[in-house]
Design an enzyme around this catalytic site. Structure first.
Site, mmCIF file in Angstrom:
data_model
loop_
_atom_site.group_PDB
_atom_site.id
_atom_site.type_symbol
_atom_site.label_atom_id
_atom_site.label_comp_id
_atom_site.label_asym_id
_atom_site.label_seq_id
_atom_site.Cartn_x
_atom_site.Cartn_y
_atom_site.Cartn_z
ATOM 1 N N GLU A 119 -2.698 8.458 8.597
ATOM 2 C CA GLU A 119 -1.237 8.282 8.623
ATOM 3 C C GLU A 119 -0.615 8.993 9.823
ATOM 4 O OE1 GLU A 119 1.176 6.663 6.663
ATOM 5 O OE2 GLU A 119 -0.434 5.636 5.607
ATOM 6 N N CYS A 171 -10.901 2.963 -0.049
ATOM 7 C CA CYS A 171 -9.481 3.149 0.184
ATOM 8 C C CYS A 171 -9.177 2.345 1.437
ATOM 9 C CB CYS A 171 -9.206 4.633 0.402
ATOM 10 S SG CYS A 171 -7.590 4.984 1.127
ATOM 11 N N THR A 172 -8.080 1.614 1.408
ATOM 12 C CA THR A 172 -7.801 0.705 2.523
ATOM 13 C C THR A 172 -7.432 1.434 3.819
ATOM 14 O OG1 THR A 172 -5.563 0.467 1.668
ATOM 15 C CG2 THR A 172 -7.164 -1.267 1.101
ATOM 16 N N HIS A 173 -7.164 2.723 3.733
ATOM 17 C CA HIS A 173 -6.937 3.481 4.968
ATOM 18 C C HIS A 173 -8.259 3.708 5.725
ATOM 19 C CE1 HIS A 173 -3.014 4.568 3.273
ATOM 20 N NE2 HIS A 173 -2.700 5.165 4.408
ATOM 21 N N CYS A 226 -4.557 -1.440 -1.839
ATOM 22 C CA CYS A 226 -4.624 0.000 -2.076
ATOM 23 C C CYS A 226 -5.662 0.236 -3.170
ATOM 24 C CB CYS A 226 -3.252 0.495 -2.531
ATOM 25 S SG CYS A 226 -3.226 2.240 -2.986
ATOM 26 N N THR A 277 -6.286 2.927 -4.704
ATOM 27 C CA THR A 277 -5.766 3.792 -5.761
ATOM 28 C C THR A 277 -4.977 2.982 -6.789
ATOM 29 O OG1 THR A 277 -5.638 5.555 -4.130
ATOM 30 C CG2 THR A 277 -4.382 5.867 -6.154
ATOM 31 N N ASP A 333 0.871 -1.174 0.000
ATOM 32 C CA ASP A 333 0.000 0.000 0.000
ATOM 33 C C ASP A 333 0.907 1.222 0.000
ATOM 34 O OD1 ASP A 333 -2.373 1.582 0.252
ATOM 35 O OD2 ASP A 333 -1.942 1.837 2.376
ATOM 36 N N SER A 334 0.298 2.392 -0.194
ATOM 37 C CA SER A 334 1.078 3.624 -0.108
ATOM 38 C C SER A 334 1.538 3.878 1.327
ATOM 39 C CB SER A 334 0.225 4.802 -0.586
ATOM 40 O OG SER A 334 -0.960 4.870 0.193
ATOM 41 N N TYR A 359 -0.801 8.493 -2.420
ATOM 42 C CA TYR A 359 -0.816 8.247 -3.864
ATOM 43 C C TYR A 359 -2.063 8.874 -4.510
ATOM 44 C CZ TYR A 359 2.699 4.384 -3.689
ATOM 45 O OH TYR A 359 3.828 3.610 -3.550
ATOM 46 N N GLY A 360 -3.120 8.946 -3.725
ATOM 47 C CA GLY A 360 -4.448 9.220 -4.281
ATOM 48 C C GLY A 360 -4.649 10.586 -4.894
#
Ligand code: DGL
Length: 268
Positions: free
Chosen positions: A151, A185-187, A73, A75, A10-11, A42-43
Site C-alpha cells: 500500500e 491475498c490479492t495484494h 480480497c 480476507t 478490495d480493502s 482488513y486482515g
C-alpha cells in the site's frame, strides 16, 4: 448481453491484481472498482468487523448498478462469502478458483498458502484444497506486513526492506519443500518478483486476483452476461482515502494512468 459494469472491491490496492487480468481477458467490459484505502488493512481485524466492512463495500458497488460483484480480497472471501452469496447479482471470490489452480499445479502435493492473519486463521484455502485432494499437505503462513508494504509502494524486489520482510516470512514455507505457493491475498502478486526470487524458479506462484478474474470471465461468457461488442468501455476507481498513492501504485502496476475518486461510504 448485459452492458452494466463489473464491480470489483478490495480493502485497498490488492484488487488491482484482478483488474489487471480482467483488462486482459475482458477488455471491452466496464468496471467499477472500490478500494477501501481509508480502512486498510482488513486482515488483522476481527471477523465481525471484516464482515461489516464487506457488506458496506458490496452495497457501494450495488449502488453503482453492477451486474456482478468480485470480492478481490482473500480476507473478505474467507470471512464473508455467505454475505456475497445473498446478493441480488452473481458473486465471485478468490478462494475456490485459486485453490483449484494450486491443486492442478502441484506435482509433489505440498502447497504453501500465504495470506493475511484473518485468511490463514479461517483455514479457507486448506479447506477447499483438501476437499479436492485429502493427501495434499498445506503449509499456511500469515504475512501481515505485506499489505502495508504494498500500500505504501514498497514492491521492488531490489528494495532492502522488501527483501528482508519477504525472506523472513517465506523461510518456513521454503523449508517445507513446497512446489506451489498460493498468493492468497490479492495484494501479494504486487510482490511476485520478490517472492519468486526467494522461493526459486522451481516453485509455481498462484495469483489469487488473476484466478478469480478468470473464473468470473468464464462464468459471464457461459451465461451470456458479457457486454455488447460495440459498447463504450468505462472504468471508475473509488477509494476512501487520499487517492494520490493509490493512483501512483495503480499506474505502476496496471501500466496506465488511473484516477482514484475519493468517496465517503456510510460506515454504519
Ligand atoms: N487484499 C486483501 C486480501 O486479499 C488484503 C487484506 C487486508 O487489507 O489486510 O486479503
Amino acid at each position: 448481453m448485459d452492458n452494466r459494469p463489473i464491480g470489483v472491491f478490495d480493502s485497498g490496492l490488492g484488487g488491482l491484481t484482478a483488474v489487471k487480468e480482467l483488462e486482459k481477458v475482458l477488455p471491452k467490459e466496464s468496471l467499477v472498482y472500490f478500494g477501501d484505502t481509508g480502512r486498510v488493512p482488513y486482515g488483522s481485524r476481527s471477523r465481525e468487523v471484516v464482515r461489516r466492512y464487506a457488506r458496506q463495500d458490496m452495497d457501494f458497488l450495488l449502488g453503482h448498478g453492477v451486474k456482478a460483484v468480485l470480492a478481490a480480497c482473500g480476507t473478505v472471501s474467507s470471512t464473508a462469502a455467505d454475505i456475497g452469496a445473498r446478493l441480488p447479482v452473481p458473486y465471485f471470490d478468490v478462494v475456490a478458483p485459486t485453490a483449484r489452480a494450486a491443486v492442478m499445479a502441484t506435482r509433489n502435493r505440498r502447497i504453501g498458502v500465504l495470506g493475511t492473519s484473518a485468511t490463514i486463521h479461517s483455514g479457507s484455502y486448506a479447506h477447499v484444497i483438501q476437499q479436492i485432494d485429502k493427501g495434499i499437505e498445506v503449509f499456511p503462513q500469515a504475512c501481515p506486513l505485506f499489505v502495508p508494504l504494498t500500500e505504501n509502494g514498497f514492491i521492488s524486489p531490489e528494495d532492502e526492506l522488501v527483501r528482508i520482510v519477504v525472506e523472513r516470512y517465506l523461510e518456513p514455507v521454503r523449508e517445507a519443500g513446497v512446489d506451489t505457493v498460493i498468493l492468497g491475498c490479492t495484494h501479494y502478486p504486487l510482490l511476485s518478483e520478490a517472492i519468486g526470487h526467494v522461493m526459486g524458479p522451481g516453485v509455481t506462484l498462484i495469483n489469487s486476483g488473476k484466478e478469480a478474474a478468470n473464473a468470473l470471465a468464464a462464468a459471464l461468457e457461459e451465461t451470456g452476461g458479457l457486454c455488447a461488442p460495440e459498447e463504450e468501455r468505462s472504468a471508475e476507481f473509488y477509494v476512501t482515502d487520499a487517492p494520490e498513492n493509490f493512483s501512483t501504485v495503480a499506474q505502476l502496476f496496471l501500466g496506465h494512468s488511473v484516477e482514484g475518486i475519493r468517496v465517503d461510504i456510510t460506515f454504519d
